[in-house]
Design an enzyme around this catalytic site. Sequence first.
Site, short mmCIF file in Angstrom:
data_model
loop_
_atom_site.label_atom_id
_atom_site.label_comp_id
_atom_site.label_asym_id
_atom_site.label_seq_id
_atom_site.Cartn_x
_atom_site.Cartn_y
_atom_site.Cartn_z
N GLY B 19 48.10 76.22 40.35
CA GLY B 19 48.11 77.39 41.23
C GLY B 19 49.10 77.18 42.37
O GLY B 19 49.14 76.10 42.96
N THR B 32 64.21 67.48 48.46
CA THR B 32 65.63 67.60 48.14
C THR B 32 66.50 67.03 49.25
O THR B 32 67.41 66.22 49.00
CB THR B 32 65.99 69.09 47.91
OG1 THR B 32 65.15 69.60 46.88
CG2 THR B 32 67.46 69.24 47.52
N ARG B 80 51.03 77.12 33.42
CA ARG B 80 50.16 76.20 32.68
C ARG B 80 50.93 75.70 31.45
O ARG B 80 51.80 76.38 30.93
CB ARG B 80 48.90 76.93 32.19
CG ARG B 80 47.92 77.17 33.30
CD ARG B 80 46.55 77.55 32.74
NE ARG B 80 45.98 78.62 33.56
CZ ARG B 80 45.82 79.87 33.16
NH1 ARG B 80 46.16 80.25 31.93
NH2 ARG B 80 45.32 80.79 33.98
N ARG B 264 46.85 83.48 48.22
CA ARG B 264 47.82 82.51 47.70
C ARG B 264 49.22 82.69 48.28
O ARG B 264 50.09 81.84 48.08
CB ARG B 264 47.94 82.62 46.18
CG ARG B 264 46.73 82.16 45.43
CD ARG B 264 47.12 81.65 44.04
NE ARG B 264 45.98 81.04 43.41
CZ ARG B 264 45.57 79.79 43.66
NH1 ARG B 264 46.24 79.02 44.49
NH2 ARG B 264 44.51 79.31 43.06
#
Lengths: 331, 331, 331, 331
Positions: B19, B32, B80, B264
């Site tokens: 998630g 990075t 997934r 989210r």
Amino acid sequence: MVELGNTTIKRIGLLTSGGDAPGMNGAIRAVTRSANYHGLEVVGISHGYRGMINKAFKTLESKDVSNILQQGGTILKSARCMEFKTIEGRKKAYDNLIEAKIDALVVIGGDGTFTGAGLFAKEHNFPVVGIPGTIDNDLYGTDFTIGYDTALNTIVDCVDKIKDTATAHERLFFIEVMGRDAGFLALNGGIAAGSEAVLIPEIPTSYADLKSYLANGYRKSKNSSIVLVAEGEKEGGAFNWAKRVEKDFPDYDVRVTILGHIQRGGTPSASDRILASRLGAGAIEALMDDQKSIMIGIENGEIVHVPFTKAIKNQKGVKQQQLDLVKILSN
Amino acid sequence: MVELGNTTIKRIGLLTSGGDAPGMNGAIRAVTRSANYHGLEVVGISHGYRGMINKAFKTLESKDVSNILQQGGTILKSARCMEFKTIEGRKKAYDNLIEAKIDALVVIGGDGTFTGAGLFAKEHNFPVVGIPGTIDNDLYGTDFTIGYDTALNTIVDCVDKIKDTATAHERLFFIEVMGRDAGFLALNGGIAAGSEAVLIPEIPTSYADLKSYLANGYRKSKNSSIVLVAEGEKEGGAFNWAKRVEKDFPDYDVRVTILGHIQRGGTPSASDRILASRLGAGAIEALMDDQKSIMIGIENGEIVHVPFTKAIKNQKGVKQQQLDLVKILSN
Amino acid sequence: MVELGNTTIKRIGLLTSGGDAPGMNGAIRAVTRSANYHGLEVVGISHGYRGMINKAFKTLESKDVSNILQQGGTILKSARCMEFKTIEGRKKAYDNLIEAKIDALVVIGGDGTFTGAGLFAKEHNFPVVGIPGTIDNDLYGTDFTIGYDTALNTIVDCVDKIKDTATAHERLFFIEVMGRDAGFLALNGGIAAGSEAVLIPEIPTSYADLKSYLANGYRKSKNSSIVLVAEGEKEGGAFNWAKRVEKDFPDYDVRVTILGHIQRGGTPSASDRILASRLGAGAIEALMDDQKSIMIGIENGEIVHVPFTKAIKNQKGVKQQQLDLVKILSN
Amino acid sequence: MVELGNTTIKRIGLLTSGGDAPGMNGAIRAVTRSANYHGLEVVGISHGYRGMINKAFKTLESKDVSNILQQGGTILKSARCMEFKTIEGRKKAYDNLIEAKIDALVVIGGDGTFTGAGLFAKEHNFPVVGIPGTIDNDLYGTDFTIGYDTALNTIVDCVDKIKDTATAHERLFFIEVMGRDAGFLALNGGIAAGSEAVLIPEIPTSYADLKSYLANGYRKSKNSSIVLVAEGEKEGGAFNWAKRVEKDFPDYDVRVTILGHIQRGGTPSASDRILASRLGAGAIEALMDDQKSIMIGIENGEIVHVPFTKAIKNQKGVKQQQLDLVKILSN
């Protein structure tokens, strides 16, 4: 009290009724302070029409409305009232107003509120002025209703958030927003948030059309798709549409979110506060000017007076052209 | 490339999995730029473990991660991947990394991500370091996981909005928040938003207790009541609780809102951006220091290294004392 | 390319110029996608008119404008360009457009932008359409300009924050907002945030009047006072006013805040995104309809075409009545 | 009143002092409700120590602190008080507390507040417990102070906005944030907002180093640069640095913004509300447990007691490593 058109009004009752909308407090503040400025008293009535029947009266002064401009909800509370829908209930309410020496009424709410206000005003020849407060924006005669802009911003903020996760997982979201009879929130929320399609009560979208929009986006390998669905849409709401699409596009990862009551709250937007301030001041001016049974609105930047009957029964309407804009911009 | 503990690492693979959580982009940026600063290359792997199997590799440079710190979601996408759950899938992924001359891996995700990472690292003796990214905050060995603080703020913002309308109508709301196995969002969201009760998976609340909390608030003529329910709560979720309460308190006006995926997304909070920045830099330092199969965490303000197995299997736990705080403060 | 009124337009140049405004990206997206929808090409020109002179041209396609609707600033950048103020500069720009087969221009900006656009259009008989993008809202012929609503919300959000601390310490704040020639932001920000007074360029407030407003608030033992000052106010800005007041009211705790460039950024409000979307689509329709040297505006909810000259030279004006509203509501 | 370690405390005085901080209201609520829960009374004292001298006392009950958790500022107001800095002033304050049967004190504030509290407690052997409330985060013995997280989020939100316009115009901004002696807001704001450099009081940055950071960013053709400057930085603040840079880099378009008092207001973040709630409850527990002359803090997630002297005199300190992180991540 200043001498104006109407010299008889001295004490004004003020209530909020129906679904609450962000900005109602700004209108309460503006009505109270404008009235005070012109030498009139304001009596706050709690819980809408129920408070008229229960004598839930309390004088409002300038300081009572300090620091409420930025608050959602309504300090006067709101409630449904079955009794006010009867002639007897309205008579009782009238007797209470007379007893409390309230000689005019300002009501803040939507079409249900104005329907009751219209009946009451007619039966008792009582001066009532309405202020449009509803997130649905479904009143005729005013460009915007109080609360609509805030709700729209809340929707756009939520869709932006959902887009973040939708894009991360390449998902299709059906997002249901408020609007039982009116698709303004869904339509303009969809334009503002960049959705692929909007489904609204006024102009139905066929399932075939929806499929083509989605397939179009998918073909162009969009990262995510958002469909906004108005609560009052005729085909059964976000969950139903999601199920159909899931069946036909098994490779889509489909999700549903019902935004719900977060759309009713929050600090009012700048625009809703300005609207509430102007309409509240306008309501007092209208009463001082002998106006009654009208809604105060703003059209083209100017205060207008709209008879209750006209405000409720007419339709602002949604144009096909606006739905087309969603399609063009998501293309 | 600088000469450090481990002179063999030159190119690091980087992915997000599970998630998504706000702040993952900040971790991508920090990994990075820290790697670049130390002379190491970073290869972004799209769609989590699926990208390892599909060779979805693309070099990330400093400018590729400009202006992503403030964005929710993950520019590397997440997905997934069933195939990675098989030995064969992980072997294929390994071969692809070797072919691309990737000699270490940084994975950003939650317990599922680290379970896969642990197996992969063990089977192929490959250096893997994990960064905790999940809104649920359910990993052991770090005070907070990336995304948790942002989700908590989103929840509090939504509950504040709902409270406005709840108070205007004197309603009781059951609000369901994310958290399948962990009640951190519900518990701390409840403390932060001033709810009457929270229902979480770790410590069940009996219906009798809930009734007494609500009756207590009602007796004191509170204007509204809010109950936060964790998604993973064992008694059937917000709708079930609401039904029971409606039956026993017919005078309550009960509503339910499921906050869903808005939790989210959104621009990461300051705290999540700082956490992501520090953990990302910490991951590169750990790799240069020959560390492997560990999660980078922060405890007491300091970077710590936690073996994957320990991070996943242990429980942070919720203390009864914290639940009591909700009760005390709503009293 | 579709056959319409004007069959000659195939490739449209698009630039943003002058001070940037939140929502400009939404207009860039709408112009690009509307043009594409109608079969026209769009060439993005960087850094405003400078890019026309430097040939900073790059084709914009649908996917290039993905996910920019929610971003402040302008992906095409903006800059001042002295050279374009000369006949020679504009000739060079024209030659470059012709060379690049660009046969029409859409410019997004304010009055300076439209002044240049008007000259260029006239000298080279070139079709140019303007989109009003400026936070100042100082263009005639459109109810609102892109960016104004977002800036207004930013101001209100800031003043709300300052009010918290002003009230805790019972202070008087002078807050300076943008607006060199126009007081819209100060005036409407003042109404929306509930300030005691606003000082704007259009209608000067005498120091005597200001003193009476402040004394009035103070007498009523207000907890705090806020005065909004437009950048272009004639008496010397927030600091000057603060000094005078400090001298005359030694018991006031006076503070100054200059809001500055935060007013130019941020994710655009719902209203600005809708405005930008409609105006962008309207610009393409106008070009297809053979229109030139006009600004696209929205009045009373409908798209209108306003000659550049009229948009720049005329004044929307501020009414005394609106200033009075500030006084009435703070009373 | 419950029988606990200390059976003598029955009535607790509560005040906020010094610069206000978002979350102070949450602490007021938590102190009040925790005390009530344990059978103790709370007396709110207005305007900090001045209220102790002026007998500005008012009992606080549970309902008095409803709906303040989400509000910035402090309902108890704050003020400076010169008289309390004298022995005589503190004696007077003490006599007033005794007269009002207040037998313990909770003070919410920063180092100035605790210095006064320490003296008062010592001179009159009076139980005083402190709660750290200051946006500067400059108290030793607690991971965070109330208000810091909210101020940090406000800063990040503002810098994000400024970045939008900075990027559109390719500008360099010096942004001054609060922090007279402590650089936490500047440092962590800089990490969270992705600035090129931060200038703080604890670890000076040489002008040569600043030039190299800027030149580095400019060389890589960054779109914009942001430098965060703490108010208490030793070289003269944002304007001074800007002037020097303008002289040496004539091709930079340099701007300055002073964020000012917006950093003190706003609805508290989730994290600040939780912190305030826990500390407030912890203060009451400490008093019941016979603790005095301590600050309640949270370290590693657990409540700790820190002697006033230690909390004020020690330094949390900023590590060079954290400044390096800014450089690494902006590289």
